[in-house]
Design a protein around this motif. Sequence first.
Motif, short mmCIF file in Angstrom:
data_model
loop_
_atom_site.label_atom_id
_atom_site.label_comp_id
_atom_site.label_asym_id
_atom_site.label_seq_id
_atom_site.Cartn_x
_atom_site.Cartn_y
_atom_site.Cartn_z
N ALA A 11 -22.44 -28.18 -4.85
CA ALA A 11 -23.06 -27.12 -4.67
C ALA A 11 -22.19 -25.84 -4.53
CB ALA A 11 -24.30 -27.18 -3.52
N ILE A 12 -21.28 -26.01 -3.82
CA ILE A 12 -20.11 -24.69 -3.74
C ILE A 12 -19.78 -24.45 -5.16
CG2 ILE A 12 -18.12 -23.93 -2.72
CD1 ILE A 12 -18.97 -25.31 0.10
N PRO A 13 -19.11 -24.99 -5.79
CA PRO A 13 -18.57 -24.66 -7.18
C PRO A 13 -19.88 -24.13 -8.19
CG PRO A 13 -17.55 -26.83 -6.61
CD PRO A 13 -18.58 -26.60 -5.24
N LYS A 14 -20.78 -24.85 -7.79
CA LYS A 14 -21.96 -24.28 -8.89
C LYS A 14 -22.30 -23.05 -8.69
CE LYS A 14 -24.11 -28.72 -10.15
NZ LYS A 14 -25.32 -29.59 -10.06
N LEU A 15 -22.25 -22.56 -7.32
CA LEU A 15 -22.60 -21.19 -6.54
C LEU A 15 -21.83 -20.24 -7.14
CD1 LEU A 15 -23.10 -21.43 -2.97
CD2 LEU A 15 -24.76 -21.00 -4.63
N MET A 16 -20.32 -20.76 -7.53
CA MET A 16 -19.27 -20.03 -8.03
C MET A 16 -19.07 -19.78 -9.71
SD MET A 16 -16.50 -20.15 -4.83
CE MET A 16 -15.66 -18.79 -5.45
N PHE A 17 -19.57 -20.83 -9.99
CA PHE A 17 -19.18 -21.10 -11.78
C PHE A 17 -20.40 -21.55 -12.41
CE2 PHE A 17 -15.43 -22.63 -9.27
CZ PHE A 17 -14.67 -21.66 -9.62
N PRO A 18 -21.36 -20.39 -12.64
CA PRO A 18 -22.65 -20.79 -13.37
C PRO A 18 -22.25 -21.44 -14.61
CG PRO A 18 -22.13 -18.37 -13.07
CD PRO A 18 -21.12 -18.86 -12.51
N SER A 19 -23.35 -22.36 -15.17
CA SER A 19 -23.24 -23.11 -16.12
C SER A 19 -24.31 -23.06 -17.31
CB SER A 19 -23.03 -24.66 -15.59
OG SER A 19 -24.15 -24.83 -15.50
N HIS A 20 -25.21 -21.95 -17.09
CA HIS A 20 -26.43 -21.82 -18.01
C HIS A 20 -26.08 -20.61 -18.89
CE1 HIS A 20 -27.36 -19.19 -14.67
NE2 HIS A 20 -28.03 -18.44 -15.65
N ASP A 21 -26.81 -20.68 -20.20
CA ASP A 21 -26.70 -19.62 -21.27
C ASP A 21 -27.85 -18.73 -20.71
OD1 ASP A 21 -26.30 -18.10 -23.36
OD2 ASP A 21 -27.80 -19.14 -24.48
N ARG A 22 -27.58 -17.30 -20.84
CA ARG A 22 -28.73 -16.45 -20.40
C ARG A 22 -29.13 -15.36 -21.50
NH1 ARG A 22 -23.84 -15.23 -18.21
NH2 ARG A 22 -23.23 -13.17 -18.44
N GLY A 23 -28.39 -15.70 -22.60
CA GLY A 23 -28.77 -14.84 -23.79
C GLY A 23 -28.06 -13.62 -23.70
N GLY A 24 -28.58 -12.38 -24.21
CA GLY A 24 -27.50 -11.21 -24.04
C GLY A 24 -27.55 -10.57 -23.07
N TYR A 25 -28.12 -10.77 -21.79
CA TYR A 25 -28.31 -9.91 -20.49
C TYR A 25 -27.30 -10.29 -19.69
CZ TYR A 25 -32.94 -9.46 -22.28
OH TYR A 25 -34.10 -9.11 -23.16
N LYS A 26 -26.75 -9.20 -18.72
CA LYS A 26 -25.98 -9.65 -17.73
C LYS A 26 -26.44 -10.68 -16.93
CE LYS A 26 -25.15 -4.47 -17.11
NZ LYS A 26 -25.41 -3.38 -16.38
N ILE A 27 -25.61 -11.32 -16.00
CA ILE A 27 -25.97 -12.51 -15.48
C ILE A 27 -26.74 -12.30 -14.13
CG2 ILE A 27 -24.05 -12.16 -13.66
CD1 ILE A 27 -23.70 -15.11 -13.55
N GLY A 28 -27.84 -13.11 -14.03
CA GLY A 28 -29.03 -12.84 -13.04
C GLY A 28 -30.20 -12.02 -13.70
N VAL A 29 -30.11 -11.68 -14.94
CA VAL A 29 -31.20 -10.74 -15.65
C VAL A 29 -31.90 -11.74 -16.30
CG1 VAL A 29 -31.58 -8.74 -16.76
CG2 VAL A 29 -29.76 -8.84 -15.12
N HIS A 30 -33.19 -11.54 -16.44
CA HIS A 30 -34.07 -11.98 -17.58
C HIS A 30 -35.22 -11.13 -17.89
CE1 HIS A 30 -32.09 -15.82 -16.08
NE2 HIS A 30 -32.56 -15.55 -14.89
N LYS A 31 -35.70 -11.57 -18.89
CA LYS A 31 -37.02 -10.86 -19.39
C LYS A 31 -38.03 -11.82 -19.62
CE LYS A 31 -37.28 -6.87 -21.23
NZ LYS A 31 -37.59 -5.70 -20.70
N THR A 32 -39.35 -11.67 -19.16
CA THR A 32 -40.38 -12.45 -19.32
C THR A 32 -41.54 -11.89 -20.25
OG1 THR A 32 -41.76 -11.90 -17.43
CG2 THR A 32 -40.01 -13.25 -17.05
N LYS A 33 -42.10 -12.59 -20.69
CA LYS A 33 -43.16 -12.19 -21.70
C LYS A 33 -44.40 -11.65 -20.71
CE LYS A 33 -42.58 -15.54 -25.16
NZ LYS A 33 -42.99 -16.68 -26.30
N ALA A 34 -44.68 -12.17 -19.63
CA ALA A 34 -45.66 -11.58 -18.64
C ALA A 34 -45.30 -10.32 -18.25
CB ALA A 34 -45.61 -12.62 -17.50
#
Length: 109
Positions: A18-41
Motif C-alpha cells: 500500500a505504501i509504494p502504491k500511494l507514492m507511485f500511481p499506476s493508472h492512466d487518467r487521460g489528459g488531466y492532471k493527476i487526481g482530476v476527472h470529468k464525469t458525464k453527470a
Amino acid sequence: VSQSRYSLPYSSFPVSNAIPKLMFPSHDRGGYKIGVHKTKARPNLFVSACNNGSGKVQYLGCHSTEEQVFLAYKRYKEGLIVAKAEKFKDYLDPRVYTSMVNYEVKEDD
C-alpha cells in the motif's frame, strides 16, 4: 517474499504494498492532471477522488477548474503519505521515512 508484501529499499521491515502504491500511481487518467476527472453527470465540473490507503475511494469534491481539483487531491494525497510514514516510522529506514514526509505530488505524476 510473497507477491503481496515486499521490502522498500533500505528497510528491514516488510512494508505492505500500500505504501509504494500511494507514492507511485499506476493508472492512466487521460489528459488531466493527476487526481482530476470529468464525469458525464457533471460535465461542467472537474471531480477528484483518491484511494484512501485502505483500498477504498475517498471522494474529494468537485470544482469548476482543473487546478482547484488538483490542489484538493495534492493536499489529501500528501497528507495520507505523511500519515503512513508516521505510522511506520519506527520500522522504516530514515531515508525512506524522509522521502515519504517530503514527497510532493506533481501535476504529471
